[in-house]
Scaffold this active site. Structure first.
Site, PDB file in Angstrom:
ATOM      1  N   HIS A 153       0.860  -1.187   0.000  1.00 48.47           N
ATOM      2  CA  HIS A 153       0.000   0.000   0.000  1.00 48.47           C
ATOM      3  C   HIS A 153       0.900   1.243   0.000  1.00 48.47           C
ATOM      4  O   HIS A 153       1.282   1.723  -1.059  1.00 48.47           O
ATOM      5  CB  HIS A 153      -0.915  -0.087   1.240  1.00 48.47           C
ATOM      6  CG  HIS A 153      -2.010   0.920   1.304  1.00 48.47           C
ATOM      7  ND1 HIS A 153      -2.301   1.787   0.297  1.00 48.47           N
ATOM      8  CD2 HIS A 153      -2.920   1.191   2.291  1.00 48.47           C
ATOM      9  CE1 HIS A 153      -3.327   2.547   0.643  1.00 48.47           C
ATOM     10  NE2 HIS A 153      -3.726   2.216   1.864  1.00 48.47           N
ATOM     11  N   HIS A 202      -2.934  -1.631 -10.840  1.00 48.25           N
ATOM     12  CA  HIS A 202      -3.730  -1.127  -9.725  1.00 48.25           C
ATOM     13  C   HIS A 202      -4.966  -2.001  -9.600  1.00 48.25           C
ATOM     14  O   HIS A 202      -5.506  -2.453 -10.605  1.00 48.25           O
ATOM     15  CB  HIS A 202      -4.134   0.332  -9.986  1.00 48.25           C
ATOM     16  CG  HIS A 202      -4.618   1.040  -8.767  1.00 48.25           C
ATOM     17  ND1 HIS A 202      -5.903   0.921  -8.320  1.00 48.25           N
ATOM     18  CD2 HIS A 202      -3.969   1.845  -7.892  1.00 48.25           C
ATOM     19  CE1 HIS A 202      -6.035   1.644  -7.222  1.00 48.25           C
ATOM     20  NE2 HIS A 202      -4.866   2.210  -6.935  1.00 48.25           N
ATOM     21  N   ASP A 252       2.320   5.878  -7.742  1.00 47.40           N
ATOM     22  CA  ASP A 252       3.613   5.657  -7.106  1.00 47.40           C
ATOM     23  C   ASP A 252       4.773   5.584  -8.078  1.00 47.40           C
ATOM     24  O   ASP A 252       5.933   5.588  -7.669  1.00 47.40           O
ATOM     25  CB  ASP A 252       3.575   4.360  -6.290  1.00 47.40           C
ATOM     26  CG  ASP A 252       2.752   4.551  -5.051  1.00 47.40           C
ATOM     27  OD1 ASP A 252       2.865   5.622  -4.446  1.00 47.40           O
ATOM     28  OD2 ASP A 252       1.982   3.643  -4.702  1.00 47.40           O
TER      29      ASP A 252
HETATM   30  N1  ACO Z   1       4.104  -6.133 -12.932  1.00 48.08           N
HETATM   31  C1  ACO Z   1       3.929  -7.243 -13.661  1.00 48.08           C
HETATM   32  N2  ACO Z   1       2.787  -7.935 -13.734  1.00 48.08           N
HETATM   33  C2  ACO Z   1       1.761  -7.469 -13.011  1.00 48.08           C
HETATM   34  C3  ACO Z   1       1.860  -6.304 -12.214  1.00 48.08           C
HETATM   35  C4  ACO Z   1       3.084  -5.626 -12.196  1.00 48.08           C
HETATM   36  N3  ACO Z   1       3.240  -4.518 -11.471  1.00 48.08           N
HETATM   37  N4  ACO Z   1       0.662  -6.078 -11.594  1.00 48.08           N
HETATM   38  C5  ACO Z   1      -0.151  -7.059 -11.999  1.00 48.08           C
HETATM   39  N5  ACO Z   1       0.510  -7.903 -12.861  1.00 48.08           N
HETATM   40  C6  ACO Z   1      -0.047  -9.054 -13.559  1.00 48.08           C
HETATM   41  C7  ACO Z   1      -0.188 -10.239 -12.627  1.00 48.08           C
HETATM   42  O1  ACO Z   1       0.950 -11.066 -12.667  1.00 48.08           O
HETATM   43  C8  ACO Z   1      -1.412 -10.907 -13.209  1.00 48.08           C
HETATM   44  O2  ACO Z   1      -1.011 -11.618 -14.367  1.00 48.08           O
HETATM   45  P1  ACO Z   1      -1.647 -13.078 -14.694  1.00 48.08           P
HETATM   46  O3  ACO Z   1      -3.112 -12.780 -14.940  1.00 48.08           O
HETATM   47  O4  ACO Z   1      -0.894 -13.568 -15.874  1.00 48.08           O
HETATM   48  O5  ACO Z   1      -1.443 -13.900 -13.452  1.00 48.08           O
HETATM   49  C9  ACO Z   1      -2.287  -9.756 -13.663  1.00 48.08           C
HETATM   50  O6  ACO Z   1      -1.377  -8.694 -13.966  1.00 48.08           O
HETATM   51  C10 ACO Z   1      -3.308  -9.304 -12.607  1.00 48.08           C
HETATM   52  O7  ACO Z   1      -2.608  -9.008 -11.400  1.00 48.08           O
HETATM   53  P2  ACO Z   1      -3.203  -9.110  -9.920  1.00 48.08           P
HETATM   54  O8  ACO Z   1      -2.081  -9.346  -8.954  1.00 48.08           O
HETATM   55  O9  ACO Z   1      -4.369 -10.053  -9.920  1.00 48.08           O
HETATM   56  O10 ACO Z   1      -3.790  -7.660  -9.686  1.00 48.08           O
HETATM   57  P3  ACO Z   1      -4.251  -7.058  -8.307  1.00 48.08           P
HETATM   58  O11 ACO Z   1      -5.394  -6.167  -8.629  1.00 48.08           O
HETATM   59  O12 ACO Z   1      -4.487  -8.112  -7.283  1.00 48.08           O
HETATM   60  O13 ACO Z   1      -2.966  -6.245  -7.842  1.00 48.08           O
HETATM   61  C11 ACO Z   1      -1.437  -4.510  -7.454  1.00 48.08           C
HETATM   62  C12 ACO Z   1      -2.853  -4.875  -7.901  1.00 48.08           C
HETATM   63  C13 ACO Z   1      -1.141  -5.115  -6.069  1.00 48.08           C
HETATM   64  C14 ACO Z   1      -1.335  -2.973  -7.333  1.00 48.08           C
HETATM   65  C15 ACO Z   1      -0.423  -5.037  -8.514  1.00 48.08           C
HETATM   66  O14 ACO Z   1      -0.688  -4.468  -9.768  1.00 48.08           O
HETATM   67  C16 ACO Z   1       1.024  -4.806  -8.114  1.00 48.08           C
HETATM   68  O15 ACO Z   1       1.600  -5.614  -7.400  1.00 48.08           O
HETATM   69  N6  ACO Z   1       1.629  -3.673  -8.595  1.00 48.08           N
HETATM   70  C17 ACO Z   1       2.976  -3.329  -8.208  1.00 48.08           C
HETATM   71  C18 ACO Z   1       2.962  -2.676  -6.812  1.00 48.08           C
HETATM   72  C19 ACO Z   1       2.374  -1.286  -6.834  1.00 48.08           C
HETATM   73  O16 ACO Z   1       2.698  -0.462  -7.701  1.00 48.08           O
HETATM   74  N7  ACO Z   1       1.491  -0.973  -5.849  1.00 48.08           N
HETATM   75  C20 ACO Z   1       0.912   0.373  -5.717  1.00 48.08           C
HETATM   76  C21 ACO Z   1      -0.570   0.337  -5.746  1.00 48.08           C
HETATM   77  S1  ACO Z   1      -1.190   1.976  -5.710  1.00 48.08           S
HETATM   78  C22 ACO Z   1      -1.255   2.408  -4.071  1.00 48.08           C
HETATM   79  O17 ACO Z   1      -1.358   1.639  -3.161  1.00 48.08           O
HETATM   80  C23 ACO Z   1      -1.190   3.833  -3.779  1.00 48.08           C
END
Ligand code: ACO
Length: 423
Positions: free
Chosen positions: A263, A302, A358
């Site tokens: 987060h 996101h 971010d």
């Molecule tokens: N890099 C590469 N692949 C990704 C990323 C990423 N940053 N984010 C999601 N994916 C992929 C996953 O591997 C998944 O692929 P698949 O379907 O082949 O398995 C697909 O995209 C869906 O991802 P989920 O993890 O199901 O998405 P979720 O909605 O649960 O996660 C999250 C959202 C946690 C923000 C994720 O995108 C992530 O980890 N991002 C990087 C961390 C980040 O930037 N967090 C900041 C959030 S904003 C905030 O809090 C202010």
């Protein structure tokens, strides 16, 4: 078109029509037909836990509005304290209300000397400032006897003012402590954000004069981070608030949720990622490792936004203004190349992964001189107004205590085995 859904219990053939209201259906109606059948929804991905009139977010279209006002207009024309008033009271302040509000916030920035000298000074010399902030917020509840008087509007407003006003003081105090530097008292002649920078960076000069471009840039970042509807920390605020705990304890819980790397820690992860990539030549190999599932592209993707995060667009502009003053953050070129590469790659576009807030915020904080461990603290300062807006809304809605159900998957009943007969 009928705005309802019909559900049928195939065990009995009984069915029921449930109206769709504000884009959702009531679980109370569902329960009439299917008592004891719960929605299985880890992470509350498809469950609305409340009605809220504070922030509108459309993740498909990349729209974010506070109380109806587009985030782009607020970032362009408003200030953080204007926005904080808007979030909490529902309307933009009149000039008189704004002056009063700024005055009140300014005159609540001091913290009790015991909190600073005995409580904060008691931490280990290398304590993480976010850990100190979370603890100090909880400790604040013990300084204000009227904190528990949450249904008295006057007392409630007092705690709101105190919390918004004291966050920068606590944040700067935690930072100064971790650097072994003396605490700087608030300067009532400075605005909210300039005063924070003064408490952060002042050394021996009679008055710290922050660069107005940096003050405005940080104020814009505060606006962008002030609220984001039912995110993890706001949900923590509402959950703890629903037990009618005092607002300091609830804010401490929200800040604790923000401390987590998923987060409030994501922009720190972005800087670590950019630093480890190290040079433009390594970008393609890094993207390949992301696509192979070995790592994630931090600052991308996101839970709610499935298009460009509107805050990221604004931040990118702010970054240019800041770098014109501070000099360019050397990691910026790597970030730009990563973004360009990812946005033209089918892996990212097919998963609808775009830069989130971010991706660039950490680069700005770093250029301004903030160390990585201050990043979640910088997030918590403005988010406090959002948390409090939700807390007030919750109390006024007379909501029920947060108490989700579970699907039990453990053992059936079994008899206790005395320790002498266990192998
Ligand atoms: N890099 C590469 N692949 C990704 C990323 C990423 N940053 N984010 C999601 N994916 C992929 C996953 O591997 C998944 O692929 P698949 O379907 O082949 O398995 C697909 O995209 C869906 O991802 P989920 O993890 O199901 O998405 P979720 O909605 O649960 O996660 C999250 C959202 C946690 C923000 C994720 O995108 C992530 O980890 N991002 C990087 C961390 C980040 O930037 N967090 C900041 C959030 S904003 C905030 O809090 C202010």
């Amino acid at each position: 078109m009928t705005e309802s859904i019909t559900i049928t219990d195939n065990r009995t053939g009984a069915s029921m029509e449930i109206p769709i209201q504000n884009g959702g259906v009531s679980e109370l109606d569902w329960q009439k037909l299917l008592p004891g059948i719960w929605f299985y929804d880890p992470g509350f991905v498809g469950t609305a836990a409340c009605e809220s009139a504070i922030t509108y977010l459309d993740g498909e279209q990349g729209i974010l509005r506070y109380r109806g006002y587009p985030i782009e207009q607020l970032a362009e024309q408003s200030t953080y304290l204007d926005v904080a008033y808007l979030l909490i009271n529902g309307e933009l302040p009149t000039p008189t209300q704004f002056d009063e509000w700024c005055h009140e916030v300014t005159y609540h920035t001091f913290i009790h000397e015991n909190l600073r000298k005995r409580f904060l000074d008691g931490f280990h010399y290398d304590a993480h400032p976010m850990g100190m902030l979370v603890s100090a917020l909880a400790a604040l509840s013990t300084f204000y006897m009227d904190a528990k008087d949450i249904f008295n509007p006057e007392a409630r407003n007092k705690q709101i003012l105190r919390l918004i006003a004291k966050m920068p003081t606590l944040a700067a105090a935690a930072y100064r402590f971790s650097r072994g530097m003396p605490f700087v008292y608030p300067d009532n002649a400075l605005g909210f954000t300039a005063n924070f920078l003064s408490m952060m960076w002042k050394v021996a000069e009679p008055r710290f004069e922050p660069d107005p471009v940096l003050v405005r840039a940080l104020d814009v970042l505060f606006i962008l981070h002030a609220d984001h509807e039912q995110n993890c920390s706001t949900t923590a605020m509402r959950t703890v608030g629903s037990s009618h705990a005092d607002p300091y304890s609830a804010t401490a819980a929200a800040a604790a949720a923000l401390y987590g790397p998923r987060h409030g820690g994501a922009n720190e992860a972005v800087i670590r990622m950019l630093t480890s990539i190290g040079s433009l030549d390594n970008v393609d190999a890094f993207i390949a490792s992301v696509k192979a599932g070995e790592t994630r592209l931090q600052g991308f993707g996101h839970r709610v936004y499935k298009s460009y995060d509107p805050r990221a667009r604004i931040i990118k502009r702010t970054a240019d203004e800041v770098f014109a003053v501070t000099g360019k953050n050397p990691l910026l070129d790597i970030a730009l190349k990563l973004e360009e590469t990812a946005l033209s790659d089918e892996y990212f576009t097919s998963r609808r992964l775009y830069p989130n807030v971010d991706f660039y915020s950490g680069l700005i904080y770093q250029a301004m001189g903030f160390p990585l461990e201050m990043f979640p603290v910088l997030f918590a300062i403005p988010r406090t107004s959002g948390w409090l807006a939700h807390w007030v809304e919750l109390l006024e809605q007379d909501s029920r205590i947060a108490r989700p159900r579970q699907l039990y998957v453990g053992e059936e009943k079994r008899d206790f085995v005395p320790i002498s007969r266990r192998h």
